[in-house]
Design an enzyme around this catalytic site. Sequence first.
Site, PDB file in Angstrom:
ATOM      1  N   GLU A   1      42.797  73.789   7.858  1.00  0.00           N
ATOM      2  CA  GLU A   1      42.565  72.339   7.828  1.00  0.00           C
ATOM      3  C   GLU A   1      41.881  71.851   9.088  1.00  0.00           C
ATOM      4  O   GLU A   1      40.844  71.190   9.044  1.00  0.00           O
ATOM      5  CB  GLU A   1      43.895  71.607   7.636  1.00  0.00           C
ATOM      6  CG  GLU A   1      43.770  70.089   7.629  1.00  0.00           C
ATOM      7  CD  GLU A   1      43.036  69.587   6.409  1.00  0.00           C
ATOM      8  OE1 GLU A   1      41.842  69.227   6.553  1.00  0.00           O
ATOM      9  OE2 GLU A   1      43.631  69.554   5.325  1.00  0.00           O
TER      10      GLU A   1
ATOM     11  N   ASP B   1      38.007  70.353   9.563  1.00  0.00           N
ATOM     12  CA  ASP B   1      37.758  68.981   9.995  1.00  0.00           C
ATOM     13  C   ASP B   1      36.888  68.922  11.237  1.00  0.00           C
ATOM     14  O   ASP B   1      35.926  68.152  11.315  1.00  0.00           O
ATOM     15  CB  ASP B   1      39.087  68.278  10.276  1.00  0.00           C
ATOM     16  CG  ASP B   1      39.955  68.136   9.036  1.00  0.00           C
ATOM     17  OD1 ASP B   1      39.442  68.327   7.921  1.00  0.00           O
ATOM     18  OD2 ASP B   1      41.150  67.843   9.188  1.00  0.00           O
TER      19      ASP B   1
ATOM     20  N   SER C   1      39.831  67.143   1.738  1.00  0.00           N
ATOM     21  CA  SER C   1      40.018  67.390   3.169  1.00  0.00           C
ATOM     22  C   SER C   1      38.687  67.462   3.897  1.00  0.00           C
ATOM     23  O   SER C   1      38.585  67.091   5.069  1.00  0.00           O
ATOM     24  CB  SER C   1      40.769  68.711   3.394  1.00  0.00           C
ATOM     25  OG  SER C   1      42.079  68.647   2.929  1.00  0.00           O
TER      26      SER C   1
ATOM     27  N   ASP D   1      25.012  57.086  -6.623  1.00  0.00           N
ATOM     28  CA  ASP D   1      25.941  56.901  -7.738  1.00  0.00           C
ATOM     29  C   ASP D   1      26.188  58.236  -8.450  1.00  0.00           C
ATOM     30  O   ASP D   1      25.247  58.953  -8.788  1.00  0.00           O
ATOM     31  CB  ASP D   1      25.354  55.882  -8.715  1.00  0.00           C
ATOM     32  CG  ASP D   1      26.385  55.328  -9.674  1.00  0.00           C
ATOM     33  OD1 ASP D   1      27.585  55.655  -9.513  1.00  0.00           O
ATOM     34  OD2 ASP D   1      26.001  54.570 -10.572  1.00  0.00           O
ATOM     35  N   ILE D   2      27.447  58.559  -8.663  1.00  0.00           N
ATOM     36  CA  ILE D   2      27.839  59.795  -9.341  1.00  0.00           C
ATOM     37  C   ILE D   2      28.246  59.443 -10.765  1.00  0.00           C
ATOM     38  O   ILE D   2      29.154  58.634 -10.982  1.00  0.00           O
ATOM     39  CB  ILE D   2      29.000  60.491  -8.616  1.00  0.00           C
ATOM     40  CG1 ILE D   2      28.676  60.676  -7.125  1.00  0.00           C
ATOM     41  CG2 ILE D   2      29.315  61.833  -9.283  1.00  0.00           C
ATOM     42  CD1 ILE D   2      27.457  61.515  -6.842  1.00  0.00           C
TER      43      ILE D   2
ATOM     44  N   ASP E   1      33.830  54.142  -9.995  1.00  0.00           N
ATOM     45  CA  ASP E   1      34.751  54.765 -10.948  1.00  0.00           C
ATOM     46  C   ASP E   1      35.913  55.381 -10.170  1.00  0.00           C
ATOM     47  O   ASP E   1      35.788  55.668  -8.971  1.00  0.00           O
ATOM     48  CB  ASP E   1      34.038  55.825 -11.795  1.00  0.00           C
ATOM     49  CG  ASP E   1      33.325  56.882 -10.964  1.00  0.00           C
ATOM     50  OD1 ASP E   1      34.021  57.654 -10.267  1.00  0.00           O
ATOM     51  OD2 ASP E   1      32.082  56.938 -10.992  1.00  0.00           O
TER      52      ASP E   1
END
Length: 639
Positions: A304, A308, A554, A597-598, A618
């Site tokens: 993690e 990051d 993540s 836009d997806i 959405d």
Amino acid sequence: MLLAPRVLLALVLGLASTAAAFAPPLSPHVRHETRRALPRGWAPVCRAERDSVLPLRIGLAQSNLDALEEYLLDVSHPESPNYGNHWTPAKVAQTFRPSAEAVDTVRAWLADGGVSADRVRLNPSGGWLTANVTVEEAEGLLATEYFVYEHAESGHKQVGCESAYHLPEHVAKHVEIVTPTLHFDAKVKKRSGVKSKLGTPGSGPVTPKTTGKIQTLFNELKNCDEQITPICLRALYDFVYIPLATKKNSIGIVEYTPQAYNPSDLDLFFTNFSSSQVGQRPVMESIDGGTIDVGGGGFDINGESNLDLQYAMSLVGKSQPVTLYQTGDDLEGASFNTLLDALDGSYCLFEGGDDPDQDPSYPDPFGGGYQGPTQCGGITPAHVISTSYSYDEVDLTPAYMQRQCAEYAKLGLMGVTVLYSSGDFGVAANGGLCLDSEGFLDFDGDIFAPSFPGGCPYITSVGATQVNPGAKVTDPESACNQVIFSGGGFSNVFAMPSYQKSAVTNYLTKYPPPFASQGVYNTSGSRAYPDISANGANYAVAVQGEFFLVYGTSASSPVSAAILSAVNDARLAIGKKPIGFINPSIYSSLFKGVFNDITNGSNPGCGTEGFPAQPGWDPVTGLGTPNFPQLLARWLLLP
């Protein structure tokens, strides 16, 4: 991490105190807070001894919370004449400080219950009254019964009341939360070494997933459907920027010990993808013993934090320092409140502690843990803060979440952009579990289980997208459906904020989900999430000297943070303020069309295909992925 619950248990099993007689309340008791069901694994084992002592903590109702959204919109909405006029910490503390009436009313109630004035203490921020009381006194004050509960897996025991507690009507309006009562620890561990759940490998709705080691490392745009590297992200989001105001700007990445980055892995990553940064490290702010010196290593411990930092640092570049908020020691761990205490001293509770059922307490008197006091203030919040951890809403009580959510709004008032990953199990909770009709998480449940803080209206929730297999980096992305599914849906706790009503109504009206009539999600007008998204599939991450393929929201959150940090840099360079709480802006008409836009994919879970991605906002990819030049241009136009 559960120091306070262990102390509670010791007190309940053996520490007696003289019980005082108490008078009846001045008004009828009303139910103040309810727990619908015990968290999975917990069961009552016996009644708590009546003469044992509890450290009762009463969170007073903060002033002006009814105007919180109004205040925040005043400094965050692009059409407001006060846009960017962020508040000072002193103004925030003063505005929301509980009233003298609240303090006096609760003190009088305690006195009527036999708790003498010399036993009651008001903490320095004026937000909490505390007193040591017997179980018998607490049961009389709260009209409830206390039990000792035990967790089947860990053996951990703690004290709490049954399904609800009550307050007199005239007192209830002045109180937000009382502990210890209903709040079970979401981070189960034993002193023997099982770490706090927030940072424990494999816990929480948001932890990165991997399909294993990378045999051949690519760094070409033609391979972005197989491996995501910094150049892929720059191409996807047209993100090319040279910082100009690095001394004024700041970006923070939050990690919860035992998650810790490996310095040599940073250099391995930089060697391959950003050679000028070899040897560079984040500026670490250690909170309550936060450390990267943890036992062991490997993907579960380093994955993690390495993910990051490797991507946030490489994207902002060498000249922009990145602050690491390393939170909690390697034994007791930490919670979100541990971070918030350090960022805002007015948020701290009695003696710098927190809810003893949810949060760690320092110094650790058992030895081995952090020996300093719980940090209360002292950390300057970065302009953008990214966190890749979360809970399931069902793990926590509404009062606990609402109090914390209000704190994120206060950070927004101070000009801080707070990002959280939305979750990796689509519409389901951690591990793909869903809610049953009784509100329990169950493998056979079919009701959607939203995440927290994703459902808090005062943070920016970040979902995940992917470059489709075989697609070019210039082709439209889809909602992520490789290894993980982008978390999204509708909160069961928080109402829908005004800034997103138009966008959400448009989605539900034009593209009504096929399961809308089945009662599987909250259709009563609640906070919808995520707000935005970014790529979350096939990241190349260096871990313990090798590269792994990594997936998860993540990754989406720190990438988004890096892009927004560049916007701040540009504004600061021309004498403007940081962007602060971004949601009112990005949902406004001024920002229409500035996200990619997806419109493909969904976020399956709970026996459904989840919500489909559609034109516009959405509940799987939000408004879409960043288009950096467009975002930069719109924010530079604002005051």
